[in-house]
Motif scaffolding. Sequence first.
Motif, PDB file in Angstrom:
ATOM      1  N   PHE A 186       0.813  -1.206   0.000  1.00  0.00           N
ATOM      2  CA  PHE A 186       0.000   0.000   0.000  1.00  0.00           C
ATOM      3  C   PHE A 186       0.850   1.260   0.000  1.00  0.00           C
ATOM      4  O   PHE A 186       1.921   1.319   0.606  1.00  0.00           O
ATOM      5  CB  PHE A 186      -0.927   0.020   1.221  1.00  0.00           C
ATOM      6  N   SER A 197      -4.057   3.371  -8.298  1.00  0.00           N
ATOM      7  CA  SER A 197      -4.828   4.263  -7.433  1.00  0.00           C
ATOM      8  C   SER A 197      -5.940   4.860  -8.274  1.00  0.00           C
ATOM      9  O   SER A 197      -6.005   4.672  -9.482  1.00  0.00           O
ATOM     10  CB  SER A 197      -3.937   5.361  -6.829  1.00  0.00           C
ATOM     11  N   MET A 255      -9.842   4.106  -4.840  1.00  0.00           N
ATOM     12  CA  MET A 255      -9.699   2.945  -3.952  1.00  0.00           C
ATOM     13  C   MET A 255     -10.289   3.255  -2.581  1.00  0.00           C
ATOM     14  O   MET A 255      -9.950   4.253  -1.952  1.00  0.00           O
ATOM     15  CB  MET A 255      -8.226   2.576  -3.798  1.00  0.00           C
ATOM     16  N   ALA A 262      -8.461  -3.358  -3.460  1.00  0.00           N
ATOM     17  CA  ALA A 262      -7.006  -3.464  -3.570  1.00  0.00           C
ATOM     18  C   ALA A 262      -6.596  -4.856  -4.032  1.00  0.00           C
ATOM     19  O   ALA A 262      -5.700  -5.007  -4.872  1.00  0.00           O
ATOM     20  CB  ALA A 262      -6.358  -3.141  -2.228  1.00  0.00           C
ATOM     21  N   VAL A 271      -0.892  -0.534  -4.311  1.00  0.00           N
ATOM     22  CA  VAL A 271      -2.195   0.110  -4.413  1.00  0.00           C
ATOM     23  C   VAL A 271      -2.167   1.394  -3.593  1.00  0.00           C
ATOM     24  O   VAL A 271      -1.740   1.384  -2.428  1.00  0.00           O
ATOM     25  CB  VAL A 271      -3.319  -0.817  -3.916  1.00  0.00           C
TER      26      VAL A 271
END
Length: 347
Positions: A66, A273, A276, A282, A293
């Motif tokens: 992330f 992205s 999201m 994700a 993500v």
Amino acid sequence: MKPVDDKTERRKTEHIRICLNEDVEGKNITTGLEKYRFKHNALPEIDFKEINLGTSFLSKQVKAPFLISSMTGGTKVARNINQRLALLAESHGWAIGVGSMRAAIEEESLADTFEVRKYAPTIPVLANLGAVQFNYGYGTEECMRAVEMIEADALILHLNSLQEVFQPEGDTNFGNLLTKIEEIAAKLPVPVGVKEVGMGINGLSAKKLMDSGVKFIDIAGAGGTSWIQVEKFRANEPIRNLAADAFSDWGNPTAECLEEVKQYRNQIEIIASGGMKNGVEAAKALALGANMVGFGRSLLKPAVDSDVTLLEVQMDRIEFELRTAMFGIGADSIEQLVNTRNLYKIS
């Protein structure tokens, strides 16, 4: 070089306020991720507690795939937001990007509003400048200043052509940028990446950027925040204000961008992205070919609150949702998720 004016901090503050309080999502357009579904595996044959979210990004290990997407900086309000985001990104092992740093390049007193490294000493940190500034006097020196200012691991150059058109003070000369991006990518000692801001990077653009030496791409597709709509709330000109509605569904949906760009996954790192909101989305993005993500506006509201508990709950929830989706298809690592055959497109 065009100097920063005293309206810069006001504009940045307005952007935060509008994103928090106004309806700035695109209309009649989605990320496209709802068109995909995982096949449930009733016999996953793995231990939920042993699912590993760890992966690597820009040659650094991260605890989860992330990125806290580039959002803000350049104001006193933004300083607090970035500090909170950085603290939680470090504790969760997420990467973090900062907002456009032009204001700090041109007004040194604003540099500390982007300062995240001392709060995030081990994770990947991404500096950020608008690529269009190469047509307004910027070059290698300004890029290096941005990187050094926050001890960044890489530099993101953002592309926001339609936002600039609708922004009253926008810079709209996007001519011959690819050559200038290539020059910067060759000269900088850190990886250079390129991102959109919510209109999406398609396969053709991704190929051009990859061939120009760009090391990672954030597709930043449509389906979430529309910066045309954000600027609509700032527009004092009737034409721009009215015209914004005609572009409310403009952009390449996130899923469509991934479908086109995933063929380059072994040659360039891909960040997904754009709209999201949860860990299941994700998981779909990772299964569609993303390496990482990015989450943006969905984290902004809790980051504004002085109680970081709200932000931590949001990040914990996203991780829990990803881990649960992986459990549901029997994938105990990000590598297995990326290579799954359990994602299918519904009609």
